[in-house]
Design a protein around this motif. Structure first.
Motif, PDB file in Angstrom:
ATOM      1  N   GLY A 155       2.035   6.585  -6.867  1.00 40.46           N
ATOM      2  CA  GLY A 155       0.971   7.517  -7.254  1.00 40.46           C
ATOM      3  C   GLY A 155       1.356   8.962  -7.003  1.00 40.46           C
ATOM      4  N   PHE A 156       1.989   9.210  -5.853  1.00 41.94           N
ATOM      5  CA  PHE A 156       2.445  10.568  -5.535  1.00 41.94           C
ATOM      6  C   PHE A 156       3.464  11.044  -6.554  1.00 41.94           C
ATOM      7  N   MET A 157       4.424  10.178  -6.911  1.00 38.39           N
ATOM      8  CA  MET A 157       5.467  10.566  -7.876  1.00 38.39           C
ATOM      9  C   MET A 157       4.868  10.840  -9.253  1.00 38.39           C
ATOM     10  N   ILE A 158       3.916  10.036  -9.666  1.00 37.30           N
ATOM     11  CA  ILE A 158       3.261  10.272 -10.960  1.00 37.30           C
ATOM     12  C   ILE A 158       2.512  11.607 -10.923  1.00 37.30           C
ATOM     13  N   GLY A 159       1.805  11.863  -9.848  1.00 41.61           N
ATOM     14  CA  GLY A 159       1.100  13.132  -9.705  1.00 41.61           C
ATOM     15  C   GLY A 159       2.042  14.316  -9.679  1.00 41.61           C
ATOM     16  N   ALA A 164       0.832  -1.203   0.000  1.00 43.66           N
ATOM     17  CA  ALA A 164       0.000   0.000   0.000  1.00 43.66           C
ATOM     18  C   ALA A 164       0.871   1.258   0.000  1.00 43.66           C
ATOM     19  N   LEU A 165       1.929   1.256   0.807  1.00 50.70           N
ATOM     20  CA  LEU A 165       2.838   2.405   0.829  1.00 50.70           C
ATOM     21  C   LEU A 165       3.540   2.577  -0.514  1.00 50.70           C
ATOM     22  N   ALA A 166       3.967   1.489  -1.122  1.00 53.82           N
ATOM     23  CA  ALA A 166       4.647   1.571  -2.417  1.00 53.82           C
ATOM     24  C   ALA A 166       3.705   2.113  -3.487  1.00 53.82           C
ATOM     25  N   ILE A 167       2.475   1.629  -3.486  1.00 54.18           N
ATOM     26  CA  ILE A 167       1.503   2.121  -4.467  1.00 54.18           C
ATOM     27  C   ILE A 167       1.218   3.593  -4.227  1.00 54.18           C
ATOM     28  N   GLY A 168       1.098   3.998  -2.980  1.00 54.40           N
ATOM     29  CA  GLY A 168       0.883   5.408  -2.660  1.00 54.40           C
ATOM     30  C   GLY A 168       2.047   6.275  -3.102  1.00 54.40           C
ATOM     31  N   PHE A 169       3.271   5.804  -2.874  1.00 52.75           N
ATOM     32  CA  PHE A 169       4.458   6.554  -3.273  1.00 52.75           C
ATOM     33  C   PHE A 169       4.526   6.698  -4.794  1.00 52.75           C
ATOM     34  N   ALA A 184       5.061  14.433 -11.017  1.00 49.68           N
ATOM     35  CA  ALA A 184       5.642  14.593 -12.354  1.00 49.68           C
ATOM     36  C   ALA A 184       4.637  15.235 -13.313  1.00 49.68           C
ATOM     37  N   CYS A 185       3.390  14.827 -13.228  1.00 44.94           N
ATOM     38  CA  CYS A 185       2.371  15.435 -14.096  1.00 44.94           C
ATOM     39  C   CYS A 185       2.174  16.904 -13.746  1.00 44.94           C
ATOM     40  N   GLY A 186       2.197  17.212 -12.478  1.00 49.44           N
ATOM     41  CA  GLY A 186       2.052  18.604 -12.058  1.00 49.44           C
ATOM     42  C   GLY A 186       3.198  19.462 -12.543  1.00 49.44           C
ATOM     43  N   GLN A 187       4.404  18.949 -12.502  1.00 47.03           N
ATOM     44  CA  GLN A 187       5.566  19.711 -12.961  1.00 47.03           C
ATOM     45  C   GLN A 187       5.562  19.868 -14.474  1.00 47.03           C
ATOM     46  N   SER A 188       5.106  18.853 -15.185  1.00 45.81           N
ATOM     47  CA  SER A 188       5.136  18.934 -16.648  1.00 45.81           C
ATOM     48  C   SER A 188       4.067  19.878 -17.174  1.00 45.81           C
ATOM     49  N   THR A 189       2.980  20.072 -16.434  1.00 43.36           N
ATOM     50  CA  THR A 189       1.929  20.973 -16.903  1.00 43.36           C
ATOM     51  C   THR A 189       2.099  22.384 -16.364  1.00 43.36           C
ATOM     52  N   SER A 190       3.038  22.581 -15.482  1.00 39.17           N
ATOM     53  CA  SER A 190       3.262  23.898 -14.912  1.00 39.17           C
ATOM     54  C   SER A 190       3.918  24.788 -15.962  1.00 39.17           C
ATOM     55  N   ASN A 191       3.449  26.052 -16.061  1.00 43.36           N
ATOM     56  CA  ASN A 191       4.007  26.988 -17.042  1.00 43.36           C
ATOM     57  C   ASN A 191       5.326  27.574 -16.578  1.00 43.36           C
ATOM     58  N   SER A 192       5.461  27.791 -15.300  1.00 38.69           N
ATOM     59  CA  SER A 192       6.710  28.381 -14.811  1.00 38.69           C
ATOM     60  C   SER A 192       7.524  27.301 -14.110  1.00 38.69           C
ATOM     61  N   HIS A 193       8.779  27.248 -14.421  1.00 38.93           N
ATOM     62  CA  HIS A 193       9.681  26.272 -13.829  1.00 38.93           C
ATOM     63  C   HIS A 193      10.650  26.972 -12.885  1.00 38.93           C
ATOM     64  N   ARG A 194      10.154  27.938 -12.143  1.00 35.54           N
ATOM     65  CA  ARG A 194      11.022  28.727 -11.273  1.00 35.54           C
ATOM     66  C   ARG A 194      11.568  27.904 -10.122  1.00 35.54           C
ATOM     67  N   TYR A 195      10.925  26.789  -9.786  1.00 40.81           N
ATOM     68  CA  TYR A 195      11.429  25.980  -8.665  1.00 40.81           C
ATOM     69  C   TYR A 195      12.738  25.305  -9.003  1.00 40.81           C
ATOM     70  N   TRP A 196      13.023  25.128 -10.268  1.00 36.38           N
ATOM     71  CA  TRP A 196      14.220  24.427 -10.692  1.00 36.38           C
ATOM     72  C   TRP A 196      15.384  25.381 -10.960  1.00 36.38           C
ATOM     73  N   ARG A 197      15.197  26.663 -10.853  1.00 36.32           N
ATOM     74  CA  ARG A 197      16.265  27.624 -11.150  1.00 36.32           C
ATOM     75  C   ARG A 197      17.125  27.885  -9.986  1.00 36.32           C
TER      76      ARG A 197
END
Length: 109
Positions: free
Chosen positions: A90-94, A83-88, A96-109
């Motif tokens: 799922g969190f990582m996929i979410g 259950a923890l592995a599946i949750g982890f 990654a999807c959130g970062q890929s759809t974000s217009n500003s990538h200021r967190y990575w600068r």
């Protein structure tokens, strides 16, 4: 007298037509009754088949749920880890999807 003869002939012709129409309506009613009976039998067959399939499916789901329950009771650590592995994942996929759809990538600068 001629008018009476014509009236009698017309009445007789109408009575024959009415009798023929009654026979035709009787045949139509008989045919409709037979077809309705056949449709009822066919629908009953479909219902019985669907009911049987649903019963078997419910029984299979019940058996699988019982098996899963037994496995979870016998191996609680494994189930918790899964259950923890599946949750982890799922969190990582979410994330990654959130970062890929974000217009500003200021967190990575």
């Amino acid at each position: 007298m001629a008018d009476q003869k014509i009236t009698e002939d017309a009445t007789e012709a109408l009575e024959k037509q009415i009798a023929e129409l009654k026979r035709q309506v009787g045949r139509i009613n008989k045919t409709l009754s037979e077809q309705a009976s056949e449709a009822v039998e066919e629908a009953k067959g479909w219902y019985d088949s669907a009911s049987s399939r649903a019963s078997r499916a419910a029984s299979a789901v019940r058996a699988q749920a019982h098996t899963v329950s037994e496995v979870a009771q016998e191996n609680p650590v494994t189930v918790s880890t899964a259950a923890l592995a599946i949750g982890f994942v799922g969190f990582m996929i979410g994330f990654a999807c959130g970062q890929s759809t974000s217009n500003s990538h200021r967190y990575w600068r």
